[in-house]
Scaffold this active site. Structure first.
Site, PDB file in Angstrom:
ATOM      1  N   GLY A  89      92.420  68.692  71.416  1.00 33.13           N
ATOM      2  CA  GLY A  89      91.187  69.181  70.827  1.00 33.13           C
ATOM      3  C   GLY A  89      91.433  69.559  69.381  1.00 33.13           C
ATOM      4  O   GLY A  89      92.580  69.803  68.980  1.00 33.13           O
TER       5      GLY A  89
ATOM      6  N   GLN B 256      90.158  73.678  61.430  1.00 31.92           N
ATOM      7  CA  GLN B 256      91.582  73.336  61.443  1.00 31.92           C
ATOM      8  C   GLN B 256      91.939  72.262  60.414  1.00 31.92           C
ATOM      9  O   GLN B 256      93.119  72.023  60.156  1.00 31.92           O
ATOM     10  CB  GLN B 256      92.002  72.859  62.840  1.00 31.92           C
TER      11      GLN B 256
ATOM     12  N   CYS C 126      98.386  75.370  70.084  1.00 37.14           N
ATOM     13  CA  CYS C 126      97.376  75.103  69.053  1.00 37.14           C
ATOM     14  C   CYS C 126      98.041  74.346  67.912  1.00 37.14           C
ATOM     15  O   CYS C 126      99.134  74.720  67.477  1.00 37.14           O
ATOM     16  CB  CYS C 126      96.812  76.432  68.549  1.00 37.14           C
ATOM     17  N   LEU C 127      97.389  73.309  67.427  1.00 33.00           N
ATOM     18  CA  LEU C 127      97.946  72.513  66.328  1.00 33.00           C
ATOM     19  C   LEU C 127      98.093  73.345  65.054  1.00 33.00           C
ATOM     20  O   LEU C 127      98.880  73.000  64.186  1.00 33.00           O
ATOM     21  CB  LEU C 127      97.067  71.290  66.059  1.00 33.00           C
TER      22      LEU C 127
ATOM     23  N   HIS D 221      88.733  76.893  73.875  1.00 32.50           N
ATOM     24  CA  HIS D 221      89.699  77.064  72.781  1.00 32.50           C
ATOM     25  C   HIS D 221      89.083  76.598  71.455  1.00 32.50           C
ATOM     26  O   HIS D 221      89.174  77.303  70.442  1.00 32.50           O
ATOM     27  CB  HIS D 221      90.965  76.256  73.115  1.00 32.50           C
ATOM     28  N   GLU D 222      88.440  75.431  71.467  1.00 33.40           N
ATOM     29  CA  GLU D 222      87.887  74.886  70.212  1.00 33.40           C
ATOM     30  C   GLU D 222      86.682  75.698  69.739  1.00 33.40           C
ATOM     31  O   GLU D 222      86.512  75.921  68.540  1.00 33.40           O
ATOM     32  CB  GLU D 222      87.510  73.412  70.377  1.00 33.40           C
TER      33      GLU D 222
ATOM     34  N   HIS E 251      87.722  78.650  67.870  1.00 37.20           N
ATOM     35  CA  HIS E 251      88.073  78.355  66.477  1.00 37.20           C
ATOM     36  C   HIS E 251      86.862  78.488  65.562  1.00 37.20           C
ATOM     37  O   HIS E 251      86.988  78.917  64.413  1.00 37.20           O
ATOM     38  CB  HIS E 251      88.613  76.922  66.348  1.00 37.20           C
TER      39      HIS E 251
HETATM   40 ZN    ZN Z   1      93.683  75.556  68.340  1.00 33.77          ZN
END
Ligand code: ZN
Length: 161
Positions: free
Chosen positions: A46, A51, A90-91, A132-133, A136
């Protein structure tokens, strides 16, 4: 399409409340394609627009199941039930994982790149990815709400020895 640079914690854009999208045009559609490409390139499940440094309410999710890629603009959780706890990464926080409590099943309302409204029903890991997204978009990182956080680089080093 293009692969964008993923911003990392503590970049302040990750802490902003992302703005609702009101213009559904080719710029938005290009952004959504770039986000998907960037997510796949990074082996993520995701990605949210903040991000890649863009404070807009756009997410892409693909957890590798039969659902495939979902790109959603202005996502809103309309229904939620149950709970589950599982590990997340998380990226934007490359070295950490943590166990996070999430709803087991959610219904998410949102729009596609043309502004058409659609709904996704998600449970299990897909529901986790959506939550999660969407976090963000509200400036929330999993490390803020995790029950515990651990360094995965240390684990990998250990495992590799
Ligand atoms: Zn993340």
């Amino acid at each position: 399409m293009a692969i964008r640079i993923i911003v990392k914690e503590p970049d302040p854009v990750l802490r902003e409340t992302a703005k609702e999208v009101t213009k559904f045009n080719s710029n938005l559609q290009k952004l959504m394609k770039d986000m998907a490409e960037t997510m796949y390139d990074a082996d993520g499940v995701g990605l949210a627009a903040p991000q890649i440094g863009i404070s807009k309410r756009v997410i892409v999710v693909d957890v590798g199941d039969e659902t495939g890629l979902i790109s959603m603009v202005n996502p809103v959780i309309a229904e939620k039930e149950g709970e589950q706890v599982g590990p997340e990464g998380c990226l934007s926080i490359p070295n950490l994982n943590g166990d996070v409590k999430r709803y087991e099943r959610i219904v998410v309302n949102g729009q596609d790149g043309e502004g058409n409204h659609f709904t996704v029903e998600a449970s299990g890991f897909l529901a986790v990815a959506f939550q999660h997204e969407i976090d963000h978009l509200n400036g929330i990182l999993f490390t803020d709400i995790a029950q515990n956080v651990y360094d995965i680089t240390a684990r990998q080093r250990k495992g590799g020895e």
